[in-house]
Scaffold this motif. Structure first.
Motif, PDB file in Angstrom:
ATOM      1  N   PHE A 145       0.836  -1.198   0.000  1.00 18.96           N
ATOM      2  CA  PHE A 145       0.000   0.000   0.000  1.00 18.96           C
ATOM      3  C   PHE A 145       0.877   1.257   0.000  1.00 18.96           C
ATOM      4  O   PHE A 145       0.571   2.247  -0.683  1.00 18.96           O
ATOM      5  CB  PHE A 145      -0.918  -0.040   1.230  1.00 18.96           C
ATOM      6  CG  PHE A 145      -1.530   1.285   1.566  1.00 18.96           C
ATOM      7  CD1 PHE A 145      -2.593   1.788   0.815  1.00 18.96           C
ATOM      8  CD2 PHE A 145      -1.030   2.059   2.605  1.00 18.96           C
ATOM      9  CE1 PHE A 145      -3.150   3.027   1.116  1.00 18.96           C
ATOM     10  CE2 PHE A 145      -1.573   3.292   2.902  1.00 18.96           C
ATOM     11  CZ  PHE A 145      -2.640   3.778   2.153  1.00 18.96           C
ATOM     12  N   ILE A 146       1.975   1.161   0.750  1.00 17.22           N
ATOM     13  CA  ILE A 146       2.854   2.343   0.884  1.00 17.22           C
ATOM     14  C   ILE A 146       3.479   2.742  -0.463  1.00 17.22           C
ATOM     15  O   ILE A 146       3.605   3.920  -0.766  1.00 17.22           O
ATOM     16  CB  ILE A 146       3.956   2.089   1.948  1.00 17.22           C
ATOM     17  CG1 ILE A 146       3.336   2.113   3.349  1.00 17.22           C
ATOM     18  CG2 ILE A 146       5.058   3.138   1.875  1.00 17.22           C
ATOM     19  CD1 ILE A 146       4.319   1.807   4.471  1.00 17.22           C
ATOM     20  N   THR A 147       3.841   1.752  -1.285  1.00 12.51           N
ATOM     21  CA  THR A 147       4.584   2.044  -2.519  1.00 12.51           C
ATOM     22  C   THR A 147       3.835   3.028  -3.445  1.00 12.51           C
ATOM     23  O   THR A 147       4.382   4.090  -3.762  1.00 12.51           O
ATOM     24  CB  THR A 147       4.956   0.742  -3.256  1.00 12.51           C
ATOM     25  OG1 THR A 147       5.502  -0.152  -2.309  1.00 12.51           O
ATOM     26  CG2 THR A 147       5.939   0.975  -4.388  1.00 12.51           C
ATOM     27  N   PRO A 148       2.576   2.711  -3.841  1.00  3.01           N
ATOM     28  CA  PRO A 148       1.902   3.709  -4.710  1.00  3.01           C
ATOM     29  C   PRO A 148       1.572   4.996  -3.959  1.00  3.01           C
ATOM     30  O   PRO A 148       1.638   6.092  -4.537  1.00  3.01           O
ATOM     31  CB  PRO A 148       0.621   2.995  -5.153  1.00  3.01           C
ATOM     32  CG  PRO A 148       0.418   1.883  -4.202  1.00  3.01           C
ATOM     33  CD  PRO A 148       1.742   1.522  -3.634  1.00  3.01           C
ATOM     34  N   ALA A 149       1.264   4.852  -2.655  1.00  2.00           N
ATOM     35  CA  ALA A 149       0.936   6.040  -1.854  1.00  2.00           C
ATOM     36  C   ALA A 149       2.144   6.975  -1.796  1.00  2.00           C
ATOM     37  O   ALA A 149       1.992   8.208  -1.825  1.00  2.00           O
ATOM     38  CB  ALA A 149       0.511   5.621  -0.452  1.00  2.00           C
ATOM     39  N   TYR A 150       3.321   6.349  -1.727  1.00  4.44           N
ATOM     40  CA  TYR A 150       4.564   7.132  -1.674  1.00  4.44           C
ATOM     41  C   TYR A 150       4.739   7.937  -2.972  1.00  4.44           C
ATOM     42  O   TYR A 150       5.039   9.134  -2.942  1.00  4.44           O
ATOM     43  CB  TYR A 150       5.748   6.192  -1.446  1.00  4.44           C
ATOM     44  CG  TYR A 150       7.086   6.786  -1.794  1.00  4.44           C
ATOM     45  CD1 TYR A 150       7.697   7.709  -0.958  1.00  4.44           C
ATOM     46  CD2 TYR A 150       7.733   6.424  -2.982  1.00  4.44           C
ATOM     47  CE1 TYR A 150       8.918   8.261  -1.297  1.00  4.44           C
ATOM     48  CE2 TYR A 150       8.950   6.968  -3.319  1.00  4.44           C
ATOM     49  CZ  TYR A 150       9.546   7.890  -2.484  1.00  4.44           C
ATOM     50  OH  TYR A 150      10.749   8.445  -2.811  1.00  4.44           O
TER      51      TYR A 150
END
Lengths: 262, 156
Positions: free
Chosen positions: B37-42
């Motif tokens: 989840f963090i990767t695209p949010a980042y």
């Protein structure tokens, strides 16, 4: 407020936090591993204790049977044999009855010898009376020449009497190894060597037979190897198997316990 | 294009690569999902922060700290993952431990400098220039840790 102290204080605080996190993780792991090692050691000790208790119960039962065979059945056989001898004295030796009785007397003697041999295997009284070295020497002398196999014993260093459970375990290991060598290896020579050093002692059983695949030990069913391994494990001895086409060598190494306890 | 914008572009790539690396290293399923989840949010957050907050500033002061915070969280997730698997391997034998230590020092050591970069540049231009020393020192420390990690990989 000046921005410079914020920069310096903030940077150092965060760096300190980083060091604290890394130290905590490393310290925590050490603690976890030490705890697990402790649990593992306790489990191993419990297993060893259980194995020791099982082997002791087995040994006690074997001793009881051995003593019964020797004292009870052995004596009864002597009594029967004496009666047969008595009967033989009262009849004409040329008759068929006398021949039968003579045959029965010889058979009884053979059975008594067989029972004596079994009872000595079950209850090695020589081990209790004179110690491991003497018992091994005796068994080697008794078995020497059996099926044409030369069996020899050598003691190196000064014999020190050990705890009974250790001596009996080593005695049984030696018997099992000799049994394996006689039954399976087609050897012509078996050598038992008991070596005493300052801190430890070792028992080496070697033969010049066919050998077996020592790397595949657990698959060697029916060789009593599991029995050997569990006995060695119960007394905390180090066990090594070396086998090739030219023979097998079993080495059991044990720390001297009696001296250690003193 | 200014140097700092190149650096921001480089940081975005660095961040994505690091997140992908940690996604392969972290084994705990919930943490793995969190990283997913963090990767695209980042990426979205990074671009959003840059275009909405930093675009008009002479020196960007939000994008890089945002990147550093995400990277710090990722490194901390790695430590959390390792703490659940303490019995498997000695941490000091794990190359990723050393690599993560390097990142942890680098990002914690330089986050304040980058967050205050704009203000420093406006009020204390000399300190701002010398402040790069902090960044360089942290880079040296990080590279030392990365070297230890690489040596551990070779040993393994």
């Amino acid at each position: 407020m000046s921005i410079l102290p914020v920069l310096i204080f903030g940077t150092f605080s965060l760096l300190f936090m980083a060091v604290a996190i890394i130290s905590f993780v490393m310290f925590y792991q050490r603690k976890v591993i030490a705890h697990q090692l402790q649990i593992q050691q306790k489990e191993e000790e419990m297993q060893r204790e259980l194995l020791r208790a099982t082997l002791k119960a087995q040994e006690d039962e074997m001793q009881r049977i051995g003593k019964d065979l020797h004292d009870d059945i052995g004596l009864k056989l002597i009594s029967v044999k004496n009666k047969v001898i008595g009967g033989l004295m009262n009849i004409n030796k040329e008759t068929d009855e006398a021949n039968y009785l003579e045959q029965a007397k010889n058979d009884l003697e053979a059975i008594r010898n067989e029972i004596r041999s079994i009872s000595h295997t079950l209850y090695p009284s020589a081990l209790d009376l004179n110690g491991l070295s003497f018992a091994l020497e005796k068994i080697c002398k008794d078995l020497n020449g059996y099926e044409g196999i030369k069996i020899s014993f050598r003691l190196s260093g000064e014999y020190k009497k050990e705890k009974r459970e250790i001596e009996i375990a080593l005695y049984r290991i030696a018997l099992e190894c000799m049994n394996n060598a006689i039954k399976h290896s087609q050897c012509t020579e078996i050598n038992l060597t008991l070596i005493y050093r300052e801190q430890d002692f070792s028992l080496e059983i070697s033969d010049n037979g066919n050998g077996f695949d020592a790397s595949d030990l657990m698959k060697q069913e029916g060789l009593g190897l599991k029995n050997i391994q569990s006995r060695a494990k119960a007394i905390g001895a180090e066990l090594k198997f070396e086998s090739s086409k030219n023979g097998t060598k079993v080495l059991v190494n044990q720390l001297i316990q009696v001296q250690k306890n003193q | 294009m200014r140097n700092l914008e190149v650096m921001l572009f480089f940081s975005l790539i660095e961040g994505v690569l690091l997140l992908l690396l940690y996604r392969t290293v972290i084994e705990e399923i919930p943490l793995k999902r969190l990283l997913k989840f963090i990767t695209p949010a980042y990426v979205l957050g990074y671009l959003g922060v840059y275009f909405f907050l930093d675009y008009k500033l002479y020196i960007p002061s939000y994008t890089y700290p945002f990147h550093q915070i995400v990277m710090l969280v990722t490194v901390l997730l790695f430590f959390a993952d390792r703490m659940k698997r303490m019995n498997e391997i000695f941490l000091t034998e794990n190359p990723m431990f050393w690599i993560s230590c390097g990142f942890l020092f680098f990002y914690t050591g330089s986050i304040f400098y980058f967050a205050l970069h704009n203000t420093l540049f406006a009020s204390y231009p000399s300190i701002s220039k010398n402040g790069w020393l902090i960044h360089s020192t942290m880079l040296v420390i990080m590279n030392l840790f990365l070297a230890i990690g690489i040596l551990k990989i070779r040993k393994a």
